[in-house]
Structure formats: structure tokens, C-alpha cells
Enzyme design. Sequence first.
Site, PDB file in Angstrom:
ATOM      1  N   SER A  99      41.567  60.345  44.363  1.00  0.00           N
ATOM      2  CA  SER A  99      41.642  61.021  43.053  1.00  0.00           C
ATOM      3  C   SER A  99      42.326  60.504  41.914  1.00  0.00           C
ATOM      4  CB  SER A  99      42.003  62.436  43.227  1.00  0.00           C
ATOM      5  OG  SER A  99      43.209  62.519  43.625  1.00  0.00           O
ATOM      6  N   THR A 101      45.667  60.770  41.836  1.00  0.00           N
ATOM      7  CA  THR A 101      46.702  61.962  41.454  1.00  0.00           C
ATOM      8  C   THR A 101      47.758  61.336  41.261  1.00  0.00           C
ATOM      9  OG1 THR A 101      45.744  63.427  42.758  1.00  0.00           O
ATOM     10  CG2 THR A 101      47.674  63.695  42.346  1.00  0.00           C
ATOM     11  N   ASN A 133      54.330  68.442  34.587  1.00  0.00           N
ATOM     12  CA  ASN A 133      52.861  69.213  34.813  1.00  0.00           C
ATOM     13  C   ASN A 133      52.847  70.454  33.846  1.00  0.00           C
ATOM     14  OD1 ASN A 133      54.306  68.446  37.796  1.00  0.00           O
ATOM     15  ND2 ASN A 133      52.000  68.727  37.902  1.00  0.00           N
ATOM     16  N   SER A 142      44.399  65.876  38.040  1.00  0.00           N
ATOM     17  CA  SER A 142      44.088  64.587  38.184  1.00  0.00           C
ATOM     18  C   SER A 142      42.610  64.580  38.484  1.00  0.00           C
ATOM     19  CB  SER A 142      44.937  64.050  39.403  1.00  0.00           C
ATOM     20  OG  SER A 142      46.215  64.240  39.351  1.00  0.00           O
ATOM     21  N   THR A 189       8.751  23.884  40.187  1.00  0.00           N
ATOM     22  CA  THR A 189       8.739  25.005  40.694  1.00  0.00           C
ATOM     23  C   THR A 189       9.028  24.505  42.409  1.00  0.00           C
ATOM     24  OG1 THR A 189       6.442  24.656  40.965  1.00  0.00           O
ATOM     25  CG2 THR A 189       6.934  26.125  39.040  1.00  0.00           C
ATOM     26  N   HIS A 190       9.500  25.246  43.140  1.00  0.00           N
ATOM     27  CA  HIS A 190      10.006  25.073  44.382  1.00  0.00           C
ATOM     28  C   HIS A 190      10.756  23.834  44.258  1.00  0.00           C
ATOM     29  CE1 HIS A 190       6.821  28.194  45.964  1.00  0.00           C
ATOM     30  NE2 HIS A 190       6.203  27.549  44.917  1.00  0.00           N
ATOM     31  N   SER A 320      37.596  13.918  40.511  1.00  0.00           N
ATOM     32  CA  SER A 320      38.082  13.700  41.599  1.00  0.00           C
ATOM     33  C   SER A 320      39.164  12.712  41.901  1.00  0.00           C
ATOM     34  CB  SER A 320      36.794  12.665  42.253  1.00  0.00           C
ATOM     35  OG  SER A 320      37.274  12.006  43.386  1.00  0.00           O
ATOM     36  N   LYS A 326      34.607  10.038  38.057  1.00  0.00           N
ATOM     37  CA  LYS A 326      33.642  10.977  38.392  1.00  0.00           C
ATOM     38  C   LYS A 326      33.911  12.237  37.688  1.00  0.00           C
ATOM     39  CE  LYS A 326      31.710  13.042  42.746  1.00  0.00           C
ATOM     40  NZ  LYS A 326      31.441  14.366  42.210  1.00  0.00           N
ATOM     41  N   VAL A 327      33.002  13.054  37.034  1.00  0.00           N
ATOM     42  CA  VAL A 327      33.044  14.237  36.356  1.00  0.00           C
ATOM     43  C   VAL A 327      32.078  15.098  36.960  1.00  0.00           C
ATOM     44  CG1 VAL A 327      32.469  15.437  34.161  1.00  0.00           C
ATOM     45  CG2 VAL A 327      33.255  12.844  34.158  1.00  0.00           C
ATOM     46  N   GLU A 333      30.685  25.685  38.384  1.00  0.00           N
ATOM     47  CA  GLU A 333      31.585  26.106  39.430  1.00  0.00           C
ATOM     48  C   GLU A 333      32.041  27.519  39.045  1.00  0.00           C
ATOM     49  OE1 GLU A 333      33.108  22.545  40.703  1.00  0.00           O
ATOM     50  OE2 GLU A 333      31.388  21.471  40.963  1.00  0.00           O
TER      51      GLU A 333
END
Length: 464
Positions: A99, A101, A133, A142, A189-190, A320, A326-327, A333
Site C-alpha cells: 500500500s 504505507t 498522523n 496511505s 517483405t519477409h 570496436s 568500425k562504426v 541498440e
Amino acid sequence: MENFRIEKDTMGEVKVPAHVLWGAQTERSRNNFKIGSAASMPLEIVYGFAYLKKAAAYSNCELGALSEEKRDLIAQVCDEILAGKHDDQFPLVIWQTGSGTQSNMNVNEVIANRAHQLAGKTIGEGEKTLQPNDDVNKSQSSNDTFPTGMHIAAYTKLIENTIPGVTALYETLKAKSAEFSSVVKIGRTHLMDATPLTLGQEFSGYASQLEHGLKALKNTLPHLAELALGGTAVGTGINTPKGYALNVAGYIAQFTKLPFITAENKFEALAAHDAIVESHGALKQLAVSLNKIANDIRMLASGPRSGIGEISIPANEPGSSIMPGKVNPTQCEALTMVCAQVIGNDMAIAVGGMQGHYELNVFKPVMAANFLQSAQLIGDACVSFNEHCAAGIEANTEVIKTQLNNSLMLVTALNTKIGYYKAAEIANTAHKNGTTLKVEAVRLGYLTEDEFDAWVKPENMVGH
């Protein structure tokens, strides 16, 4: 040795570090729930509590249940909390009572002890200026404060973070769609070659996905704007002055400058958190869309020389530690990892939403924490992806043209001219012989070179 003071609650005395603002119930929770990272309850929930405690004080005062002096002390401390001045005074974890509380009492105790200081007194000495309280928690439980804090935090996060972030990416993709409107490319497609379309049409699909996701998310806001405060323990509103629920919601709307209203049915607001489930469902929809978009972009940019390479994306950092030059599609990601987290969070929220037993749902903290994480991640990830990837996407027109002309699926344009089976024979023969459609169409005697040139035009195959 750390100095302590003695605080009391209904269970007796508790030793509390002398320098902190929290009290007995917070300290009990801190010691009883050593689960996960310390202080993992999101501060957004704490700020939601600060808004509602201030609103409750104003409402109680207006309705004759609290003095102006106490109202002003509560409001002053709440303003300090909202200004971030007491962030280190909320040490509790998500993994506590369902809850919430202890988090409610944490806020009550901090407000009461800080008010004691503001009254010129020393914490732990003399009678408390405010009772946690009886004063700070007046007309509350609560069971209705935590869901109210949840909704304030969730709504605010969507408005301030998620929706602007997604909207910025949507606008960029929409602009890219217009920029690439005349770039004819091969469709797939596919994962296999299909009939042509424009790169602009492809990007228009991405923009449309986000447009629908934003619409779905915005459609959940009215339910999320409904607040449980005023339902107290089980939804009946016991121990609240007449007119309190409507009044306190008005103050929350005034203080947050957001369109919060009192929930029409407090029993639903306490026992079920369908609004959180519904709204996070829209976040999941966006995560699904963003995952598809990011995957497409990194595949379209793959290579760049030995893959598809139809678009180029910004080179932000070396990709890398061993391969010079390398990029990698790092923004794609990062975004897809965010999507995975959000989809996982959705399952936790769905399970949490099912735990509404009789008059109370007891998975509130984990639902709130997962929601806020998802909303923050999607907003941040869209901003990052937009700034460091989408905005810098360029079409590699020469690669696109080469791959378009190499595709056998351009033969589809001949279906209405010579029929499906003859067209298929041309494509299959060209594939087998490693030749072109035009060469085999003429060799098979199904059409002339002029007819082929007139009928097989990729720019005429992309719709109207």
C-alpha cells in the site's frame, strides 16, 4: 559513534539518527526492508506526496479541520520538498508494504519534524508542533494517498518527459519522409525483395506508428487524471470533512497546473489501478513501434559496404576495440534495449494490476516504479535517438539505385501485361541464369525491349 534521538510511534520507542528529519515508522521500514538498492522509492512519488499533502492542508483548513498556522507550516515544508531541498530524507525502498504505507509516513514524519524546526524548535525536544498522523495525514490514508501520488507522478512524467521526447522523434521522421519522397528504392517483405516504394514512404510508416502511439498515450490521460484522495481507507471517505474530495483535487490541479480531478468512484481508485495498466499499455505500444523502427534503420544502414547500406547514420563513436574504422548503430541498440525493458515492465505492471484483493491493491510501489522508469526511458531514448541518429540519416542514392535495378521483383509490373505465370518465368529464368529481367523477357519472346522499358519503370510502381 553516530548520535541518535528517540522517536515514538504506536509500537513504542525507536532510535533514529539525530541528524535526519524522518521518524519512527520510517526507521522501522528502513531496517525491516533491506531489499535491493537503498532509497529506491522514486523521488517523483515523494514529490507527488508533497503536492497532495499541501493540497490536503489547504483543503482541511478551508473546511474548518486545520488551523491556518498548521496549514502554512505544512505548505512551506512541501514547497521545500518540491524544490529538492530534502531529497536525502526519503530513504525507503520500493519493496515495502504494497500500500506504500511506510512511504506515506516517511513524508508525514519529514514534514512534521521540519515544521518543528521552522517553528524554532529542536527535533526530539518538547511536544511536536505538528503531529504526523493527526495533522499532516489529516483526512487521508496511505490507501488513498499513495495512488494519488502515483497518478500525479505518472501524469507529470508523461507530460514533461515522454510525450515531448516521442513528439520530437515523430517530427524528425515526418520531415525525413518528405525529404526522401522522391528516392525510389526496392521494398522488402519477409526480408526478401518486393515491389518498389520510396524511402519517404518507408519513413512515413515509422512516423505514423509514433503518431498512433502518441494518440494512444494521450487517450489514457483522462483516466490517469482521476485521483483517489478522499477515499481514505476503503473508498468510503471516512474521517474526511464534507466536500473534501472535490476540494482537495481542485487544489492539486491548482498547484500542479495539471487537469487533475477527483475520481468518480473511489473504490475503483483504491482497489484497482487500471489507469496505470492502461497508460503503460500505451507505453508498451510505443516500445513495440520504436523497436521496429530502430531495427529497420540499423538494417537499412548495415554494412556499409557488405550489407544493404541504403542509408547512412551518424558516426558518433568508435565501434570496436579491435577493428579500426568500425562504426556501429549504437543509438539503435540503446533504443531497442530500452524497448525490451519497457515491455518487461509492462508484464510486472499487468501482474501488479491483478493484485486488487477486495478493497485494496497491494502492488502499488512496484507498479509506480516500473511506470516511471518506462516513461522516463522512452522519453530520454527518443531524444537521444532523435539527436544522435534520426536527424542525421542520409539516403545513399547510388546504392539504392543499384539494388533497385538488380531486383527481380520489378517483374511484378508485367503481371497485368503478360500475366503472372509468364512474369514468374522471366524472373525465375533471370535468377537461374544470373541475367537481367530485360534480357530474359526478350529472349523468351514475351515482349520487346521497348515494351519492357515502357512497362517496367520503378518510379511508376510506388503508388499515386
